[in-house]
Design a protein around this motif. Structure first.
Motif, short mmCIF file in Angstrom:
data_model
loop_
_atom_site.label_atom_id
_atom_site.label_comp_id
_atom_site.label_asym_id
_atom_site.label_seq_id
_atom_site.Cartn_x
_atom_site.Cartn_y
_atom_site.Cartn_z
N LEU A 95 -45.62 40.63 15.91
CA LEU A 95 -46.65 40.05 17.00
C LEU A 95 -46.37 38.89 17.71
O LEU A 95 -47.12 38.51 18.53
N VAL A 96 -45.31 38.10 17.03
CA VAL A 96 -44.97 36.89 17.65
C VAL A 96 -44.42 37.17 19.15
O VAL A 96 -43.40 37.96 19.14
N PRO A 97 -45.08 36.66 20.08
CA PRO A 97 -44.48 36.96 21.52
C PRO A 97 -43.29 36.31 21.83
O PRO A 97 -42.88 35.33 21.40
N GLY A 98 -42.57 36.77 22.58
CA GLY A 98 -41.36 35.92 23.06
C GLY A 98 -40.23 35.89 22.05
O GLY A 98 -39.86 34.52 22.06
N THR A 99 -40.16 36.84 21.33
CA THR A 99 -39.02 36.47 20.19
C THR A 99 -37.81 36.04 20.46
O THR A 99 -37.35 36.79 21.59
N ALA A 100 -37.31 34.80 20.26
CA ALA A 100 -36.02 34.33 20.80
C ALA A 100 -34.92 34.91 20.40
O ALA A 100 -34.73 35.71 19.23
N ARG A 156 -44.79 23.63 10.63
CA ARG A 156 -46.42 23.52 11.00
C ARG A 156 -46.41 24.08 12.37
O ARG A 156 -47.43 25.10 12.59
N ASP A 157 -45.60 23.71 13.36
CA ASP A 157 -45.80 24.19 14.70
C ASP A 157 -45.59 25.84 14.74
O ASP A 157 -46.55 26.48 15.34
N TYR A 158 -44.71 26.13 14.17
CA TYR A 158 -44.41 27.71 14.13
C TYR A 158 -45.61 28.42 13.32
O TYR A 158 -45.98 29.26 14.01
N VAL A 159 -46.15 28.12 12.22
CA VAL A 159 -47.20 28.66 11.73
C VAL A 159 -48.16 28.83 12.37
O VAL A 159 -48.98 29.71 12.69
N GLU A 160 -48.76 27.32 12.91
CA GLU A 160 -49.98 27.27 13.44
C GLU A 160 -50.12 28.39 14.97
O GLU A 160 -51.02 28.84 15.24
N ASP A 188 -52.48 31.43 15.73
CA ASP A 188 -53.40 31.30 16.88
C ASP A 188 -53.05 32.64 17.77
O ASP A 188 -54.08 33.50 18.21
N ASP A 189 -51.73 33.05 17.95
CA ASP A 189 -51.40 34.26 18.63
C ASP A 189 -51.94 35.32 18.12
O ASP A 189 -52.39 36.52 18.66
N THR A 190 -51.82 35.65 16.53
CA THR A 190 -52.16 36.74 16.05
C THR A 190 -53.94 37.07 16.03
O THR A 190 -54.34 38.12 16.45
N VAL A 191 -54.59 36.10 15.87
CA VAL A 191 -55.84 36.14 15.54
C VAL A 191 -56.68 36.22 16.96
O VAL A 191 -57.70 36.80 17.26
N ASN A 192 -55.85 35.68 18.07
CA ASN A 192 -56.47 35.71 19.46
C ASN A 192 -56.13 36.86 20.14
O ASN A 192 -56.42 36.92 21.25
N VAL A 215 -51.65 37.05 8.07
CA VAL A 215 -51.38 35.65 8.78
C VAL A 215 -52.25 34.62 8.27
O VAL A 215 -51.70 33.34 8.18
N GLY A 216 -53.47 35.00 7.84
CA GLY A 216 -54.50 33.86 7.57
C GLY A 216 -54.10 33.50 5.94
O GLY A 216 -53.83 32.24 5.87
N MET A 217 -53.72 34.37 5.32
CA MET A 217 -53.19 33.99 3.89
C MET A 217 -52.06 33.13 4.01
O MET A 217 -51.89 32.14 3.17
N PHE A 218 -51.28 33.53 4.62
CA PHE A 218 -49.91 32.79 4.80
C PHE A 218 -49.93 31.39 5.29
O PHE A 218 -49.50 30.45 4.72
N ARG A 219 -50.73 31.12 6.43
CA ARG A 219 -51.27 30.02 6.66
C ARG A 219 -51.93 29.07 5.68
O ARG A 219 -51.50 28.11 5.46
#
Length: 351
Positions: free
Chosen positions: A22-27, A98-102, A106-110, A122-126
């Motif tokens: 679900l992470v957009p723009g996979t590098a 931190r930046d990656y996880v946050e 945000d991307d997943t829940v929104n 993703v919430g449990m992981f965070r």
């Protein structure tokens, strides 16, 4: 192209399968190409978009730097069962993790229409790294250590070896050993560089060229200007870790396989050793017609209306050197190509 992504390990099967997807723009960590020039191909990455990617940078004879060959060059094929790592572990700073996880959270829940199990995973992981086992991603200890995360070679993502690095991100204090296999070291870097070595196309020069004749010895050789020592350097500088390793491939022999059992090779083994001057085989010259070629072949029957597929394979001896005086040998590698050979009957006219 090689895509290298962060693996979150056993934070639940749903997290590994869903959060990464679900992470957009996979590098992507590209193998060659890009904006590189000459032999300084940069194929590493850091944080690109919302994804963590490998921070290993490669330079030297990587894809696109060999030139010639019409794009027929390629990588080493290890001799035996050994393969370079399909996954490995690298350090990340507390802030970067931190930046990656946050961002992932945000991307997943929104995301509109997102499944509840994905949000839960993703919430449990965070929570584990923000308010659970760890506190606020260990930002208050940012100068005392680093997070270690697993990355994998996406070209090999379906192989069992790519799933071996399944430990969740973990914290390591500065100076402590990293308690996992395949934690990035000079030797691991050398093995990763092994898989990035780009070799020239193995097309031998033949005399006679074009068409050869039945029972006529055909001379074969390789251009020593192209078949020379080749190397790739892999380096990483992140989280206080600054190491590198150079993997070097040296050609040692050429194997000729005529493409039909109705043929002989010179020498009989079909294995042409490298000469002292770095050449393989000997160019044909006027006056050598009555000599046996040191490297070559002789077809015993015509190819008819078709051709025989001559396969030429070079074996490369592989060594490496790295930070701190490290170094050693890696398994030999091979790379070969096929080329069409037309064999004709010698026509005689009786009067």
């Amino acid at each position: 192209m090689r895509r290298v992504s962060l693996r979150l390990g056993r934070a639940g099967a749903a997290l590994t399968a869903v959060a990464l997807a679900l992470v957009p723009g996979t590098a992507f960590a590209q193998r060659g190409g890009g904006s590189s020039q000459g032999s300084t191909t940069d194929t590493g990455g850091g944080r690109e978009g919302t994804s963590l990617v490998s921070r290993v940078v490669y330079s030297g004879a990587t894809a696109g730097t060999q030139g010639g060959g019409g794009g027929d060059g390629g990588g080493l094929q290890p001799v035996g069962d050994w393969t370079p790592p399909a996954c490995w572990y690298e350090p990340r700073s507390a802030a970067e993790f931190r930046d990656y996880v946050e961002t992932m959270y945000d991307d997943t829940v929104n995301t509109p229409g997102q499944h509840s199990y994905a949000k839960s995973a993703v919430g449990m992981f965070r929570n584990e790294y923000k308010d659970g086992t760890y506190e606020n991603y260990n930002l208050d200890k940012k100068d005392e250590g680093n997070w270690w995360v697993a990355v994998r070679d996406e070209d090999r993502s379906m192989e069992p070896e790519a799933q071996a690095c399944d430990r969740k991100p973990f914290w390591v204090e500065n100076g402590d050993p990293v308690p996992v296999e395949n934690a990035i070291t000079p030797e691991v870097l050398a093995e990763l560089a092994y898989s990035r070595v780009e070799l020239p196309a193995t097309e031998v020069t033949l005399r006679p060229e074009g068409n050869t004749k039945v029972n006529l010895p055909t001379w074969a050789w390789l251009d020593k200007a192209r078949f020379k020592e080749t190397s790739v350097t892999a380096a990483i500088a992140v989280g206080g870790l600054n190491i590198q390793a150079t993997t070097t491939a040296q050609p040692v022999s050429l194997k000729l396989e005529p493409g039909t059992p109705d043929a002989e090779t010179y020498p009989a083994s079909g294995e042409c050793a490298i000469d002292d001057d770095g050449s393989i085989g000997e160019p044909y010259a006027r006056g050598k017609a009555d000599r046996t070629p040191p490297c070559g072949l002789k077809y015993l029957r015509s190819s008819g209306d078709g051709t025989f597929e001559l396969r030429a394979t070079v074996t490369w001896d592989i060594t490496w050197t790295g930070t701190g005086g490290t170094g050693g040998d890696l398994p030999d590698g091979t790379f070969g190509n096929e080329q069409a050979v037309t064999v004709q009957e010698i026509q005689a006219i009786n009067r």
